[in-house]
Scaffold this active site. Structure first.
Site, PDB file in Angstrom:
ATOM      1  N   HIS A  54       0.860  -1.198   0.000  1.00 30.62           N
ATOM      2  CA  HIS A  54       0.000   0.000   0.000  1.00 30.62           C
ATOM      3  C   HIS A  54       0.887   1.237   0.000  1.00 30.62           C
ATOM      4  O   HIS A  54       2.101   1.130   0.110  1.00 30.62           O
ATOM      5  CB  HIS A  54      -1.016  -0.008   1.145  1.00 30.62           C
ATOM      6  N   HIS A  56       1.377   3.869   1.977  1.00 30.43           N
ATOM      7  CA  HIS A  56       1.866   4.617   3.147  1.00 30.43           C
ATOM      8  C   HIS A  56       3.400   4.710   3.131  1.00 30.43           C
ATOM      9  O   HIS A  56       4.088   3.749   2.774  1.00 30.43           O
ATOM     10  CB  HIS A  56       1.385   3.962   4.447  1.00 30.43           C
ATOM     11  N   ASP A  58       5.762   4.558   5.226  1.00 32.66           N
ATOM     12  CA  ASP A  58       6.610   3.587   5.938  1.00 32.66           C
ATOM     13  C   ASP A  58       6.693   2.251   5.193  1.00 32.66           C
ATOM     14  O   ASP A  58       7.370   1.328   5.640  1.00 32.66           O
ATOM     15  CB  ASP A  58       6.134   3.380   7.387  1.00 32.66           C
ATOM     16  N   HIS A  59       6.017   2.139   4.038  1.00 34.99           N
ATOM     17  CA  HIS A  59       6.083   0.909   3.228  1.00 34.99           C
ATOM     18  C   HIS A  59       6.714   1.139   1.855  1.00 34.99           C
ATOM     19  O   HIS A  59       7.081   0.171   1.193  1.00 34.99           O
ATOM     20  CB  HIS A  59       4.677   0.297   3.079  1.00 34.99           C
ATOM     21  N   HIS A 113      -7.626  -1.076   5.417  1.00 32.56           N
ATOM     22  CA  HIS A 113      -6.635  -0.138   5.963  1.00 32.56           C
ATOM     23  C   HIS A 113      -6.481   1.040   4.995  1.00 32.56           C
ATOM     24  O   HIS A 113      -6.536   2.199   5.394  1.00 32.56           O
ATOM     25  CB  HIS A 113      -5.319  -0.879   6.167  1.00 32.56           C
ATOM     26  N   ASP A 130      -0.316  -3.875   6.007  1.00 33.53           N
ATOM     27  CA  ASP A 130      -0.961  -3.422   7.241  1.00 33.53           C
ATOM     28  C   ASP A 130      -2.431  -3.830   7.302  1.00 33.53           C
ATOM     29  O   ASP A 130      -3.206  -3.245   8.063  1.00 33.53           O
ATOM     30  CB  ASP A 130      -0.878  -1.891   7.357  1.00 33.53           C
ATOM     31  N   HIS A 169       4.305  -5.003  10.125  1.00 34.84           N
ATOM     32  CA  HIS A 169       4.830  -4.448  11.381  1.00 34.84           C
ATOM     33  C   HIS A 169       4.960  -5.522  12.452  1.00 34.84           C
ATOM     34  O   HIS A 169       4.191  -6.496  12.464  1.00 34.84           O
ATOM     35  CB  HIS A 169       3.887  -3.368  11.934  1.00 34.84           C
TER      36      HIS A 169
HETATM   37 FE    FE Z   1       2.547   0.738   8.201  1.00 28.37          FE
HETATM   38 ZN    ZN Z   2      -0.135   1.532   6.579  1.00 32.86          ZN
END
Ligand code: FE
Ligand code: ZN
Length: 257
Positions: A54, A56, A58-59, A113, A130, A169
């Site tokens: 996805h 985001h 942090d990915h 999400h 996530d 995560h």
């Molecule tokens: Fe994340």
């Molecule tokens: Zn995420």
């Protein structure tokens, strides 16, 4: 499928996938470039694809930099994330199949999400980002409880029991604490919490889980559990559908600690 777990940022995981004897690597969720690059260099691997679960940051934080270093690498993600997912080359639709790095992957659209969330199924593994965590699920940032219900229970839970689950995560210990709170009588949750506590005490990741373990322990895959129903009864306003239960469990998790 050989899966190297690469810790990134504070609690993210990237995964480096290689077929036996191959020098080509596929990376799931390049959270940041440096640790992924180091993992590739250690094993002398060429990056041929990034599979993004996805959009985001942090990915996908490492996408641009890694693609600059490996210009042949393709970047896969769900098609509707085009425009907001860095370096995307191959937009996927639900159930799309593609070959890369010596593997055949299948994309599963799993909104909840985010609306463009996608899981990658390959060999005996699924990479869930996530959406499905070990013993938990992501927050509903864009999708509805009903979409998350379908993604977890109509799609991911139907994969073969032995499918290895790799998520985005390391939230497992906290998730199992909440799972035990929701289902105090679930012995599988208690047993898994002990196993995970031992792993984490040694600094080891809690991934992979399996689909069978998730079905036995993950409260978001157990919306028919009488104990869970009782825990969230007051928040259901008469609608006891599993979709409504998932929404109430998600709200309870948002409030928990
Ligand atoms: Fe994340
Ligand atoms: Zn995420």
């Amino acid at each position: 499928m050989q899966v190297e777990i690469v810790p990134c940022l504070s609690d993210n995981y990237a995964y480096v996938l290689t077929a036996p004897g191959s020098r080509q690597a596929v990376v799931v969720d390049a959270s940041e470039a440096a640790p992924v690059r180091a993992a590739l260099q250690r094993s002398g691997l060429e990056l041929v694809a990034i599979l993004s679960t996805h959009h985001h940051p942090d990915h996908v934080g490492g996408n641009e930099e890694l693609v600059r270093e490996f210009p042949r690498a393709r970047v896969f993600a769900f098609g509707t994330d085009r425009g907001r997912l860095p370096a995307l080359t191959d937009g996927l639709s639900d159930d799309a199949r593609f070959d890369v790095g010596g593997f055949e992957f299948r994309a599963l659209h799993i909104p909840g999400h985010t609306l463009g969330a996608v899981a990658y199924v390959g060999a005996d593994c699924v990479f869930t980002g996530d959406t499905l965590f070990v013993a938990g699920c992501g927050r509903l940032f864009e999708g509805s409880a009903s979409q998350m219900y379908d993604s977890l229970n109509e799609k991911l839970a139907r994969l073969p029991d032995a499918t290895r689950v790799f998520c985005g995560h390391e939230y497992t210990a906290k998730n199992l604490e909440f799972a035990a709170h929701m289902e105090p009588g679930n012995a599988a949750v208690r047993a898994k919490a002990e196993r995970v506590a031992a792993l984490r005490a040694r600094g080891e990741p809690s991934v992979p889980s399996t689909i069978a373990e998730e079905r036995a322990t993950n409260p978001f895959m157990r919306c028919q559990s009488p104990e869970i129903l009782e825990q969230v009864a007051e928040d259901l306003a008469g609608d006891r559908s599993p979709q409504a239960v998932l929404g109430a469990v998600r709200r309870a998790k948002d409030r928990y600690r």
